[in-house]
Design a protein around this motif. Structure first.
Motif, short mmCIF file in Angstrom:
data_model
loop_
_atom_site.label_atom_id
_atom_site.label_comp_id
_atom_site.label_asym_id
_atom_site.label_seq_id
_atom_site.Cartn_x
_atom_site.Cartn_y
_atom_site.Cartn_z
N GLU A 21 -11.65 51.43 68.44
CA GLU A 21 -11.96 51.87 69.79
C GLU A 21 -10.99 51.28 70.80
O GLU A 21 -10.28 50.31 70.53
N SER A 22 -10.97 51.95 71.98
CA SER A 22 -10.25 51.43 73.14
C SER A 22 -11.22 51.51 74.33
O SER A 22 -12.39 51.84 74.16
N GLU A 23 -10.71 51.23 75.50
CA GLU A 23 -11.57 51.28 76.68
C GLU A 23 -12.08 52.71 76.95
O GLU A 23 -13.16 52.88 77.49
N LEU A 24 -11.29 53.72 76.55
CA LEU A 24 -11.61 55.10 76.90
C LEU A 24 -12.10 55.95 75.74
O LEU A 24 -12.83 56.91 75.95
N LYS A 40 -15.08 67.18 75.09
CA LYS A 40 -13.72 66.70 74.87
C LYS A 40 -13.52 66.07 73.49
O LYS A 40 -12.42 65.64 73.16
N CYS A 41 -14.58 65.97 72.70
CA CYS A 41 -14.48 65.35 71.38
C CYS A 41 -13.91 66.36 70.37
O CYS A 41 -14.17 67.56 70.45
N GLU A 45 -18.49 56.45 79.73
CA GLU A 45 -18.23 55.33 80.61
C GLU A 45 -17.24 54.39 79.93
O GLU A 45 -17.47 53.95 78.79
N PRO A 46 -16.12 54.09 80.58
CA PRO A 46 -15.12 53.21 79.97
C PRO A 46 -15.70 51.83 79.67
O PRO A 46 -16.57 51.32 80.39
N GLY A 47 -15.24 51.25 78.59
CA GLY A 47 -15.69 49.91 78.21
C GLY A 47 -15.60 49.72 76.71
O GLY A 47 -15.35 50.66 75.94
N THR A 48 -15.81 48.49 76.27
CA THR A 48 -15.77 48.16 74.84
C THR A 48 -17.19 48.06 74.30
O THR A 48 -18.02 47.36 74.86
N TRP A 49 -17.46 48.80 73.18
CA TRP A 49 -18.79 48.78 72.60
C TRP A 49 -18.99 47.55 71.70
O TRP A 49 -20.02 46.92 71.73
N GLY A 50 -18.01 47.27 70.88
CA GLY A 50 -18.13 46.17 69.92
C GLY A 50 -18.81 46.57 68.63
O GLY A 50 -18.71 45.86 67.62
#
Length: 391
Positions: free
Chosen positions: A12-15, A61-62, A79-84
């Motif tokens: 993953e990335s932020e986006l 968009k997937c 929503e941008p962010g890191t899930w982990g």
């Protein structure tokens, strides 16, 4: 019992995030992919991959690619962010996953129904737009004709007034000068004596009355010939004659009324065409055209029959007439016009008119750009035409 896939990888990335699922030797064509904004399932027996995502993604968009022995998902985060982590906390419980499957199916069904409704709404709007455009064209044509008629009436009135003035002047100039009367009274009576001219001649006597024979050209219409259009009147009379012929046929109790119905004859012609009886199909479509020459489908269907019997000239003529009737050009008749272009292009190709054939096929592709087979036929025809030009 399906085998759960656990040896997948993800990053993953932020986006966005990427999930790679191995096919384990199974063909990609056998993989059944189902995904929503939070649930993904891939079933390729005997293996099953299922995940309830940690957070929502943008479903529109997937993307999912199948190839090189894997299925690769590229998901865009809402929503941008890191899930982990990939799975949500709730996915550990079986009952929760069952509920999530049900919700995902309902979501897909709702989305599909909305798409169908939008397509139906769009189609209705296009049909309404086509009707309005046709009405506008007819209204403009009526106004144009009325303007021409009014102009002709004004011109005729001016010419009539000028003719009257000219006649009046000629009549005044033709009248002899009036003599001055002299009156004498004798025995209570009043006598009128006219002066003679220098030569002693009296005034000319009054002209004798007469009659003029006037003959008018017989006309069906009450309007004057200068206010009418011969072509439009001829078309109207032709339609009236056809209507009277239909009425006369209906009064004949020995015939079948269905055989004087253009729609019935069209369906009958289609049935003959499907069974390969092209001559009977041509006869049925020709009878329908005599009853209603304004249905473009009749000319298009008869053109298909002519093409099947190698009568290319008649096929080209019928296709041209059908294209004139499929007007105005709106999305609701794109498919019909495309078929007519293909039939006429094929007839041109049979006559070795490859340049005209390529033009018709390219026109058909513009109307239906998503038809891959039509594009391939157009490319082959263009190559054949170019090779012929080189030789």
């Amino acid at each position: 019992m399906p085998i759960a896939v656990t040896d997948y990888t993800w990053k993953e990335s932020e986006l966005d995030l990427t999930i790679i699922i191995p096919l384990k030797g199974v063909k990609g064509s056998k993989a059944d992919i189902f995904s929503t904004n939070q649930y993904i399932k891939v079933n390729y027996p005997p293996f099953l991959f299922e995940v309830h995502l940690f957070a929502l993604v943008v479903e529109e968009k997937c993307t999912a690619k199948v190839g090189n022995g894997v299925i690769e998902f590229v998901l865009i985060k809402q929503e941008p962010g890191t899930w982990g982590r990939l799975n949500s906390e709730e996915s550990k419980e079986k009952s929760v996953m069952v509920e999530k499957r049900r919700e995902a199916i309902e979501h897909v069904q709702k989305t599909a129904s909305e798409v169908v409704e939008q397509k139906a709404k769009k189609k209705k709007e296009e049909e309404t737009f086509a009707i309005r455009q046709q009405m506008k064209l007819e209204e403009d044509e009526r106004e144009r004709i009325e303007t021409i008629k009014q102009s002709e009436r004004d011109k005729a009135e001016r010419e009539l007034e000028a003719w009257k003035e000219k006649k009046k002047k000629v009549r005044i100039q033709a009248q002899p000068p009036k003599s001055q009367p002299q009156t004498t009274k004798s025995s209570g009576e009043r006598n009128v004596i006219f002066k003679s001219d220098k030569k002693g001649q009296s005034a000319p006597p009054p002209r004798k009355s007469g009659s003029i024979q006037v003959r008018f050209t017989p006309r069906v219409f009450p309007t004057a010939a200068r206010e009418s259009k011969a072509q439009e009147e001829e078309e109207w009379l032709t339609k009236q004659a056809a209507a009277r012929r239909i009425t006369k046929d209906k009064d004949n109790s020995n015939g079948d009324i269905n055989e004087r119905n253009p729609e019935f004859l069209k369906d009958k012609g289609v049935d003959f065409f499907r069974t390969g009886n092209y001559e009977a199909a041509i006869n049925a479509f020709s009878e329908a055209i005599e009853l209603n020459p304004n249905l473009p489908q009749l000319f298009s269907n008869r053109a298909a029959c002519y093409l099947a019997t190698d009568d290319n000239d008649k096929c080209i003529n019928d296709c041209t007439r059908a294209l004139e009737l499929f007007y105005p050009v709106v999305p609701s008749n794109y498919m019909s016009r495309s078929k007519v272009f293909v039939r006429r292009g094929t007839a041109f190709a049979n006559e070795e008119e490859y340049g005209l054939a390529v033009q018709d096929y390219e026109a058909a592709v513009k109307l239906v750009p998503d038809d891959d087979s039509l594009k391939e036929d157009c490319v082959r025809l263009r190559v054949a035409y170019e090779n012929r030009c080189i030789r």
